[in-house]
Enzyme design. Structure first.
Site, PDB file in Angstrom:
ATOM      1  N   GLU A   2      14.625  -0.443  -5.978  1.00 63.95           N
ATOM      2  CA  GLU A   2      14.362   0.258  -7.225  1.00 63.95           C
ATOM      3  C   GLU A   2      13.323   1.358  -7.011  1.00 63.95           C
ATOM      4  O   GLU A   2      12.150   1.074  -6.741  1.00 63.95           O
ATOM      5  CB  GLU A   2      13.856  -0.718  -8.293  1.00 63.95           C
ATOM      6  N   HIS A  29       9.743  -9.980 -11.375  1.00 64.02           N
ATOM      7  CA  HIS A  29      11.106  -9.898 -10.870  1.00 64.02           C
ATOM      8  C   HIS A  29      11.109  -9.693  -9.363  1.00 64.02           C
ATOM      9  O   HIS A  29      10.268  -8.987  -8.806  1.00 64.02           O
ATOM     10  CB  HIS A  29      11.772  -8.688 -11.548  1.00 64.02           C
ATOM     11  N   HIS A  70      10.076  -0.272  -5.286  1.00 65.28           N
ATOM     12  CA  HIS A  70      10.025  -1.714  -5.108  1.00 65.28           C
ATOM     13  C   HIS A  70      11.266  -2.096  -4.312  1.00 65.28           C
ATOM     14  O   HIS A  70      12.377  -2.086  -4.835  1.00 65.28           O
ATOM     15  CB  HIS A  70       9.984  -2.417  -6.463  1.00 65.28           C
TER      16      HIS A  70
END
Length: 443
Positions: A341, A335, A365
């Site tokens: 995140e 992803h 991330h």
């Protein structure tokens, strides 16, 4: 502490009085000329006076002495708490931290405020738009000290050790696998019972609310009835040696002295309260045919931005559940995301990275930085026989997700000495499975 009582419901209009003073709540009005028991009336506003009724937040507190009676605030040492997002150069890499170290009480006594460390964040406290992510590591209770945050709301996620949170509204015991939210301006103190660690999501300029359910319908995810607010409790205590009120204001810490406990609220009513929630009560929604539903189905609380559907921050969990999807790569997919995140682990092993991601650590991330299962998880999952199985049993991972592009602090990148500089290696064994001779089967 056992036997604590709570009021139930999210955002309800509550009323509570300490049973030692029956009738302490004024009847029929908020601010009588003389309050019952000779108390002072004080309003705590969590929104502008003129906000629409559904968004209007305020509570009335009836206290022995008003909070205004204190000496002037003066600056104090910030420790590792910061909102300087430019102190180091940006780092777009996948970042992972080993469990953050809890200081030993035998070496140095550290309470909740002293143990706050900022990992990353973005935005501006003055403009009332942004977030910070902190970790707390402490070993001793706050003694004759309380804390309140003028900058925003604090969502606290204990990871090791229960915390007894005393607030102006009453007491809450919060254990690992529970969360609590202390909203902007509320004074609180934290008692601990040994080495204690947890995570904090701080949001400026918005309050947490339950996410809209849309096609899910009227029920599901975090149900309002499972949120708990404290009941009124007061102490009429003089502190001749001085009680310290610590205020976080525009990212800096200040302290003021007074000679009495701030937890002197005999009764209160309103809809602006601290609250707690047990993550085990989350009603999981999941895919039952094929493919993944987006992780937004695991959102417990959200702080909305002014853009429809875009959050300043979401608090998302990955609780134990059944995996039943057919013809599906069941772990999280690879992803790249327009959101940032930050993940933490309360207990157990995270399904997509069972080895390196540990309870009490974390990962970040950043937006558009690729991430996903490590090589071992991928190889295991593409060859496994798909049958109904329990996923994440005995674990609880969570995510602070934000539309802000977050900057990591010097403490997070260097000072804490917990950054796992080998993180990128978990993907290096990924190999090509490309077969140019592959053809669809005739089935």
């Amino acid at each position: 502490m056992t036997g604590l009582k709570y009021l139930t419901g999210f955002g309800n209009e509550f009323a509570s009085e300490d049973p030692r003073c029956p009738g302490a709540l004024p009847e029929g009005q908020n601010n009588p000329q003389i309050c019952p028991y000779g108390l002072y009336a004080e309003q705590l506003s969590g929104s502008a006076f003129t906000c629409p009724r559904p968004a209007n937040k305020r509570s009335w507190l009836y206290r022995i002495l008003p909070s205004v009676r204190h000496k002037p605030f003066t600056g104090m040492h910030n420790g590792d708490l910061t909102d300087d997002w430019n102190e180091v150069e940006p780092d777009p890499n996948q970042l992972r931290w080993l469990p953050f170290i809890i200081p030993k009480a035998s070496e140095k006594k550290v309470d909740f405020v002293m143990g706050l460390h900022t990992i990353c964040g973005a935005g501006d406290t003055k403009a009332r738009n942004g977030i910070s992510i902190h970790v707390y590591t402490c070993n001793t209770s706050m003694i004759d000290r309380c804390f309140h945050n003028s900058d925003g709301d604090l969502l606290i996620v204990p990871q090791q050790g229960e915390i007894l949170v005393t607030t102006e509204f009453g007491k809450m015991m919060v254990e690992p696998n529970e969360i609590c939210v202390i909203q902007q301006g509320m004074r609180f103190s934290v008692d601990v019972f040994g080495e204690t660690r947890g995570y904090i999501l701080e949001v400026y300029g918005a309050h947490f609310e339950l996410p809209d359910l849309g096609p899910i319908g009227a029920n599901g995810l975090a149900n309002p009835r499972d949120f708990l607010a404290p009941v009124a409790w007061y102490e009429d205590r003089t502190v001749s040696s001085g009680y310290t009120v610590i205020n976080k204001y525009q990212g800096k810490l200040f302290s003021a002295q007074q000679d009495f406990s701030p937890f002197n609220v005999v009764a209160w009513h309103g809809n602006y309260t601290p609250y707690k929630y047990n993550l085990e009560n989350f009603m999981v929604i999941n895919g039952v045919a094929f493919d993944h539903a987006d992780p937004s189905i695991f959102t417990v609380l959200t702080a909305k931005s002014t853009r429809p559907g875009v959050a300043i921050a979401d608090f998302v969990i990955f609780p134990p559940r059944w995996g039943v999807s057919d013809h599906t790569f069941r772990p999280p997919y690879y992803h790249r995301n327009c959101m940032s995140e930050f993940m933490g682990l309360i207990k157990g092993h995270y399904e997509a990275k069972e080895e390196g991601f540990q309870p009490g650590g974390g990962s970040l991330h950043s937006m558009m930085t690729p991430h996903g299962p490590d090589a071992g998880c991928f190889e295991k999952s593409i060859s496994s026989i798909l049958k109904p199985e329990r996923v994440a049993e005995g674990t609880m991972a969570f995510m602070f997700e934000s539309s802000f592009s977050m900057a990591v602090t010097r403490w997070g990148l260097d000072t804490c000495q917990r950054l796992d500089k080998t993180y990128y290696k978990c993907w290096e064994p990924l190999k090509s499975h490309f077969n140019p001779n592959w053809r669809p089967s005739n089935k």
